[in-house]
Design a protein around this motif. Structure first.
Motif, PDB file in Angstrom:
ATOM      1  N   CYS A   1       0.842  -1.181   0.000  1.00 14.89           N
ATOM      2  CA  CYS A   1       0.000   0.000   0.000  1.00 14.89           C
ATOM      3  C   CYS A   1       0.886   1.243   0.000  1.00 14.89           C
ATOM      4  CB  CYS A   1      -0.871  -0.008   1.247  1.00 14.89           C
ATOM      5  SG  CYS A   1      -1.907   1.443   1.457  1.00 14.89           S
ATOM      6  N   ASN A   2       0.454   2.261  -0.726  1.00 13.80           N
ATOM      7  CA  ASN A   2       1.148   3.543  -0.778  1.00 13.80           C
ATOM      8  C   ASN A   2       0.112   4.646  -0.677  1.00 13.80           C
ATOM      9  OD1 ASN A   2       2.039   5.780  -3.148  1.00 13.80           O
ATOM     10  ND2 ASN A   2       3.563   5.362  -1.584  1.00 13.80           N
ATOM     11  N   ALA A   3       0.462   5.720  -0.012  1.00  8.18           N
ATOM     12  CA  ALA A   3      -0.481   6.829   0.118  1.00  8.18           C
ATOM     13  C   ALA A   3       0.241   8.151   0.011  1.00  8.18           C
ATOM     14  CB  ALA A   3      -1.214   6.740   1.451  1.00  8.18           C
ATOM     15  N   ARG A   4      -0.472   9.154  -0.451  1.00  9.18           N
ATOM     16  CA  ARG A   4       0.026  10.526  -0.425  1.00  9.18           C
ATOM     17  C   ARG A   4      -0.758  11.234   0.670  1.00  9.18           C
ATOM     18  NH1 ARG A   4       0.012  15.710  -3.455  1.00  9.18           N
ATOM     19  NH2 ARG A   4       2.200  16.360  -3.523  1.00  9.18           N
ATOM     20  N   ALA A   5      -0.047  11.557   1.736  1.00  6.10           N
ATOM     21  CA  ALA A   5      -0.700  12.093   2.924  1.00  6.10           C
ATOM     22  C   ALA A   5      -0.262  13.518   3.182  1.00  6.10           C
ATOM     23  CB  ALA A   5      -0.361  11.232   4.140  1.00  6.10           C
ATOM     24  N   LEU A   6      -1.219  14.355   3.530  1.00  5.86           N
ATOM     25  CA  LEU A   6      -0.938  15.714   3.987  1.00  5.86           C
ATOM     26  C   LEU A   6      -0.944  15.673   5.511  1.00  5.86           C
ATOM     27  CD1 LEU A   6      -0.540  18.722   3.404  1.00  5.86           C
ATOM     28  CD2 LEU A   6      -3.043  18.958   3.390  1.00  5.86           C
ATOM     29  N   THR A   7       0.183  16.055   6.106  1.00  6.05           N
ATOM     30  CA  THR A   7       0.290  15.979   7.568  1.00  6.05           C
ATOM     31  C   THR A   7      -0.309  17.220   8.229  1.00  6.05           C
ATOM     32  OG1 THR A   7       2.448  17.040   7.633  1.00  6.05           O
ATOM     33  CG2 THR A   7       2.408  14.660   7.310  1.00  6.05           C
ATOM     34  N   MET A   8      -0.430  17.148   9.544  1.00  8.79           N
ATOM     35  CA  MET A   8      -0.982  18.263  10.312  1.00  8.79           C
ATOM     36  C   MET A   8      -0.140  19.525  10.186  1.00  8.79           C
ATOM     37  SD  MET A   8      -3.817  17.457  11.695  1.00  8.79           S
ATOM     38  CE  MET A   8      -4.817  16.130  12.366  1.00  8.79           C
ATOM     39  N   ASP A   9       1.169  19.360   9.922  1.00  6.38           N
ATOM     40  CA  ASP A   9       2.022  20.530   9.723  1.00  6.38           C
ATOM     41  C   ASP A   9       2.230  20.828   8.252  1.00  6.38           C
ATOM     42  OD1 ASP A   9       5.264  18.953  10.495  1.00  6.38           O
ATOM     43  OD2 ASP A   9       3.562  18.340   9.259  1.00  6.38           O
ATOM     44  N   TYR A  10       1.284  20.350   7.435  1.00  6.55           N
ATOM     45  CA  TYR A  10       1.181  20.706   6.025  1.00  6.55           C
ATOM     46  C   TYR A  10       2.389  20.283   5.189  1.00  6.55           C
ATOM     47  CZ  TYR A  10      -2.817  23.190   7.806  1.00  6.55           C
ATOM     48  OH  TYR A  10      -3.989  23.494   8.434  1.00  6.55           O
ATOM     49  N   ARG A  11       2.859  19.085   5.473  1.00 10.59           N
ATOM     50  CA  ARG A  11       3.867  18.464   4.616  1.00 10.59           C
ATOM     51  C   ARG A  11       3.225  17.297   3.884  1.00 10.59           C
ATOM     52  NH1 ARG A  11       7.829  15.783   7.451  1.00 10.59           N
ATOM     53  NH2 ARG A  11       6.428  15.698   9.263  1.00 10.59           N
ATOM     54  N   TYR A  12       3.669  17.046   2.654  1.00 13.47           N
ATOM     55  CA  TYR A  12       3.202  15.877   1.917  1.00 13.47           C
ATOM     56  C   TYR A  12       4.214  14.747   2.096  1.00 13.47           C
ATOM     57  CZ  TYR A  12      -0.664  18.181  -0.456  1.00 13.47           C
ATOM     58  OH  TYR A  12      -1.850  18.812  -0.732  1.00 13.47           O
ATOM     59  N   LEU A  13       3.726  13.619   2.512  1.00 20.78           N
ATOM     60  CA  LEU A  13       4.539  12.413   2.664  1.00 20.78           C
ATOM     61  C   LEU A  13       3.936  11.297   1.823  1.00 20.78           C
ATOM     62  CD1 LEU A  13       5.109  12.394   6.552  1.00 20.78           C
ATOM     63  CD2 LEU A  13       6.624  13.293   4.779  1.00 20.78           C
ATOM     64  N   GLU A  14       4.771  10.378   1.373  1.00 18.16           N
ATOM     65  CA  GLU A  14       4.302   9.241   0.575  1.00 18.16           C
ATOM     66  C   GLU A  14       4.872   7.944   1.138  1.00 18.16           C
ATOM     67  OE1 GLU A  14       3.841  11.719  -3.642  1.00 18.16           O
ATOM     68  OE2 GLU A  14       4.616   9.691  -3.636  1.00 18.16           O
ATOM     69  N   PRO A  15       4.355   7.519   2.278  1.00 22.87           N
ATOM     70  CA  PRO A  15       4.872   6.297   2.898  1.00 22.87           C
ATOM     71  C   PRO A  15       4.413   5.034   2.175  1.00 22.87           C
ATOM     72  CG  PRO A  15       2.995   7.085   4.113  1.00 22.87           C
ATOM     73  CD  PRO A  15       3.282   8.131   3.057  1.00 22.87           C
ATOM     74  N   TRP A  16       5.104   3.948   2.485  1.00 20.91           N
ATOM     75  CA  TRP A  16       4.757   2.609   1.997  1.00 20.91           C
ATOM     76  C   TRP A  16       4.475   1.713   3.205  1.00 20.91           C
ATOM     77  CZ3 TRP A  16       4.479   1.001  -3.112  1.00 20.91           C
ATOM     78  CH2 TRP A  16       4.950   1.900  -4.076  1.00 20.91           C
ATOM     79  N   GLY A  17       3.591   0.774   3.003  1.00 23.56           N
ATOM     80  CA  GLY A  17       3.387  -0.248   4.009  1.00 23.56           C
ATOM     81  C   GLY A  17       4.454  -1.316   3.910  1.00 23.56           C
ATOM     82  N   GLN A  18       4.395  -2.280   4.818  1.00 25.37           N
ATOM     83  CA  GLN A  18       5.410  -3.324   4.872  1.00 25.37           C
ATOM     84  C   GLN A  18       5.154  -4.451   3.883  1.00 25.37           C
ATOM     85  OE1 GLN A  18       2.827  -3.151   6.816  1.00 25.37           O
ATOM     86  NE2 GLN A  18       2.068  -5.246   7.069  1.00 25.37           N
ATOM     87  N   GLY A  19       3.974  -4.480   3.323  1.00 26.18           N
ATOM     88  CA  GLY A  19       3.634  -5.510   2.350  1.00 26.18           C
ATOM     89  C   GLY A  19       2.890  -6.677   2.972  1.00 26.18           C
ATOM     90  N   THR A  20       2.021  -7.285   2.183  1.00 22.52           N
ATOM     91  CA  THR A  20       1.307  -8.479   2.623  1.00 22.52           C
ATOM     92  C   THR A  20       1.317  -9.480   1.468  1.00 22.52           C
ATOM     93  OG1 THR A  20      -0.743  -9.327   3.602  1.00 22.52           O
ATOM     94  CG2 THR A  20      -0.979  -7.602   1.953  1.00 22.52           C
ATOM     95  N   LEU A  21       1.629 -10.721   1.772  1.00 22.29           N
ATOM     96  CA  LEU A  21       1.800 -11.741   0.743  1.00 22.29           C
ATOM     97  C   LEU A  21       0.465 -12.354   0.358  1.00 22.29           C
ATOM     98  CD1 LEU A  21       3.624 -13.558  -1.000  1.00 22.29           C
ATOM     99  CD2 LEU A  21       3.826 -15.075   0.991  1.00 22.29           C
ATOM    100  N   VAL A  22       0.209 -12.385  -0.941  1.00 24.78           N
ATOM    101  CA  VAL A  22      -0.955 -13.070  -1.494  1.00 24.78           C
ATOM    102  C   VAL A  22      -0.446 -14.218  -2.360  1.00 24.78           C
ATOM    103  CG1 VAL A  22      -2.910 -12.882  -3.071  1.00 24.78           C
ATOM    104  CG2 VAL A  22      -2.405 -11.021  -1.462  1.00 24.78           C
ATOM    105  N   THR A  23      -0.881 -15.415  -2.036  1.00 25.37           N
ATOM    106  CA  THR A  23      -0.494 -16.598  -2.784  1.00 25.37           C
ATOM    107  C   THR A  23      -1.745 -17.254  -3.340  1.00 25.37           C
ATOM    108  OG1 THR A  23       1.413 -16.954  -1.327  1.00 25.37           O
ATOM    109  CG2 THR A  23       0.728 -18.801  -2.719  1.00 25.37           C
ATOM    110  N   VAL A  24      -1.785 -17.400  -4.658  1.00 27.87           N
ATOM    111  CA  VAL A  24      -2.927 -18.037  -5.314  1.00 27.87           C
ATOM    112  C   VAL A  24      -2.453 -19.381  -5.856  1.00 27.87           C
ATOM    113  CG1 VAL A  24      -4.744 -17.816  -7.039  1.00 27.87           C
ATOM    114  CG2 VAL A  24      -3.784 -15.762  -5.951  1.00 27.87           C
ATOM    115  N   SER A  25      -2.934 -20.421  -5.241  1.00 28.12           N
ATOM    116  CA  SER A  25      -2.461 -21.758  -5.595  1.00 28.12           C
ATOM    117  C   SER A  25      -3.470 -22.795  -5.140  1.00 28.12           C
ATOM    118  CB  SER A  25      -1.103 -22.031  -4.939  1.00 28.12           C
ATOM    119  OG  SER A  25      -0.685 -23.356  -5.190  1.00 28.12           O
ATOM    120  N   SER A  26      -3.526 -23.882  -5.905  1.00 28.62           N
ATOM    121  CA  SER A  26      -4.395 -24.992  -5.518  1.00 28.62           C
ATOM    122  C   SER A  26      -3.611 -26.036  -4.728  1.00 28.62           C
ATOM    123  CB  SER A  26      -5.017 -25.626  -6.761  1.00 28.62           C
ATOM    124  OG  SER A  26      -4.020 -26.009  -7.689  1.00 28.62           O
TER     125      SER A  26
END
Length: 120
Positions: A95-120
């Motif tokens: 996940c990635n987001a463009r966030a406006l902080t309370m002190d009016y800065r733009y940040l673009e953090p990333w999450g740590q990731g989550t694994l999706v496995t599609v398999s039978s």
């Protein structure tokens, strides 16, 4: 600072469904855009879907008609509903987001990731 935490990944059979969540926390005034990316083994990270604060969406061709991106602005949380999953959807989803902080800065953090496995 703004932090993103993903959840909802796991193992699913082909044709199945999963819902990923991305919760943003920290000194947030607003989230202007959120996006989901994925990275499969040996491949570059690619955009899966993104959504603006106004609700406009954009999808990779490979997931159109199967995945739906959504957001709850009141909760600063984004979602990725994945249906008709295929083995080629197997990847770590970020996940990635463009966030406006309370002190009016733009940040673009990333999450740590989550694994999706599609398999039978």
């Amino acid at each position: 600072q703004v932090q993103l935490v993903e959840s909802g990944g796991g193992l699913v059979q082909p044709g199945g469904s999963l819902r990923l969540s991305c919760a943003a926390s920290g000194s947030i005034f607003s989230i202007t855009a959120m996006g989901w990316y994925r990275q499969a083994p040996g491949k570059q990270r690619e955009l899966v879907a993104r959504i603006t604060s106004g609700g406009s969406t954009d999808y990779a061709d490979s997931v159109k008609g199967r995945f739906t991106i959504a957001r709850d602005n009141a909760k600063n949380t984004g979602y990725l509903h994945m249906n008709s999953l295929k083995p080629e959807d197997t990847a770590v989803y970020y996940c990635n987001a463009r966030a406006l902080t309370m002190d009016y800065r733009y940040l673009e953090p990333w999450g740590q990731g989550t694994l999706v496995t599609v398999s039978s």
